[in-house]
Write a protein that holds these residues in place. Sequence first.
Motif, mmCIF file in Angstrom:
data_model
loop_
_atom_site.group_PDB
_atom_site.id
_atom_site.type_symbol
_atom_site.label_atom_id
_atom_site.label_comp_id
_atom_site.label_asym_id
_atom_site.label_seq_id
_atom_site.Cartn_x
_atom_site.Cartn_y
_atom_site.Cartn_z
ATOM 1 N N UNK A 1 -1.078 5.313 -7.512
ATOM 2 C CA UNK A 1 -1.696 3.994 -7.653
ATOM 3 C C UNK A 1 -2.852 4.047 -8.641
ATOM 4 N N UNK A 2 -2.975 3.039 -9.489
ATOM 5 C CA UNK A 2 -4.061 3.018 -10.468
ATOM 6 C C UNK A 2 -5.375 2.613 -9.814
ATOM 7 N N UNK A 3 -5.346 1.561 -9.012
ATOM 8 C CA UNK A 3 -6.531 1.073 -8.305
ATOM 9 C C UNK A 3 -6.202 0.977 -6.820
ATOM 10 N N UNK A 4 -7.092 1.494 -5.981
ATOM 11 C CA UNK A 4 -6.885 1.488 -4.532
ATOM 12 C C UNK A 4 -8.025 0.709 -3.897
ATOM 13 N N UNK A 5 -7.685 -0.421 -3.287
ATOM 14 C CA UNK A 5 -8.654 -1.293 -2.627
ATOM 15 C C UNK A 5 -8.405 -1.202 -1.128
ATOM 16 N N UNK A 6 -9.373 -0.695 -0.387
ATOM 17 C CA UNK A 6 -9.228 -0.505 1.062
ATOM 18 C C UNK A 6 -10.047 -1.567 1.775
ATOM 19 N N UNK B 1 -13.713 -0.899 0.111
ATOM 20 C CA UNK B 1 -13.956 0.204 -0.815
ATOM 21 C C UNK B 1 -12.899 0.142 -1.900
ATOM 22 N N UNK B 2 -13.313 0.365 -3.123
ATOM 23 C CA UNK B 2 -12.385 0.431 -4.247
ATOM 24 C C UNK B 2 -12.624 1.725 -5.012
ATOM 25 N N UNK B 3 -11.541 2.432 -5.313
ATOM 26 C CA UNK B 3 -11.601 3.450 -6.354
ATOM 27 C C UNK B 3 -10.781 2.903 -7.505
ATOM 28 N N UNK B 4 -11.440 2.680 -8.647
ATOM 29 C CA UNK B 4 -10.735 2.067 -9.766
ATOM 30 C C UNK B 4 -10.027 3.126 -10.598
#
Length: 303
Positions: A212-217, A225-228
Motif C-alpha cells: 500500500x502506498x498510503x495507510x490511513x488507520x 494515524x497516517x503513514x504516507x
Amino acid sequence: MIYTVTFNPSLDYIVRVPNLAEGATNRSEGQALYPGGKGINVSIMLSNLGYASKALGFSAGFTGREIERLLAENGCDAEFIPLHRGNSRINIKIKSGEETEINGQGPHIPSEALEALFQRLDACGPEDILVLAGSIPNSLPTDIYEQIMRRLRDRKTRIVVDATGDLLKNALKYHPFLVKPNAAELEELCGIRCDTMDKIKQGAIRIQQDGALNVLVSLGKDGALLIDRHGQFHTSPAPSGILVNSVGSGDSMVAGFLAGYLKEQDYAAAFRMGIAAGSATAFQEWLATKDQVLKAYQELQPL
C-alpha cells in the motif's frame, strides 16, 4: 473523475424503538431511510464536500430504483448496472439502547452484469481515482477486487481499498493508493496486538511494506494515524463531540482524505480533512454536511 464501486448496495431502514421486546409487538418512535453501502457513502460525502464522483454498482427491483433516486436527491451521479431479477437488499437497523442490525441478502449478479461493470471501469485512466469499498455478495468471485486491480494495472488509476480480511490483504500486491483499516482490522492483517501507538505504527509500516502506498488507520475517538507514501507519520486525536452514529464514519474519512488531497496535493492536509469528515459524521444521525465537516476541521488541534 472519482469512481466508487458498491457491489451490494442497500436501503438502510433505521428504526428507533424505546425498549425492544422480543416476541412482542414493538412500536417505533421514529424511522429514516437512507441509501447504504460503503462506496455510496463515499460518493455522497464527496458530493457534500463539493467533489463530483460516479457511483457504480448493481441495482435490482423497486429497492434498487429507490437507492438510485436517493443518490440523485443527494447530488450523486449513479450508473448502476440493472439486474432483471430480485431486489437490492434492505438492511434494518434497530436503535434501542444497543443497536441491532439485520442485513438482507443482495440479488444474484450474473456474469454478463459483471462484464458490463468491467467495461465501465475500462474508462478509468491515470487521472482518475477508483474506490473499492465494502463486502461482496456470494454470487461474485472472492477475488473480484484483485480482478479489477489487475485489469486496471496498466492504466495507472489510483485505487483506494476499504475492505477487510483477505479482500484487503490480497489487494496489497497491486499497490493501492490508499487503504483504510481500523485498529482491529490492522491487528487481523498483521497478526500483532495493536494496543499502543507504537504497535499501530508497526502495523501500518508492515501494510505499506506489503504494497500500500498510503495507510490511513482510523482509531475512533482517538483520531487516526497516517503513514504516507514518503514514509512520514501523521497523527491527530479526533475533535471532541458526542458519538451519535458510527455508521459511515470510516467512509466519510476516506472521502475527506480524497477531497483534502485533491484540493491541496498534500498528505497532511488530506489527513486532517479525513479526520474532520469522519468525526463530523460520527456526531450526526447520518453523513455530515460540508459546514459540519469544516466546523470539525477548525476544532482539530494544530499539528
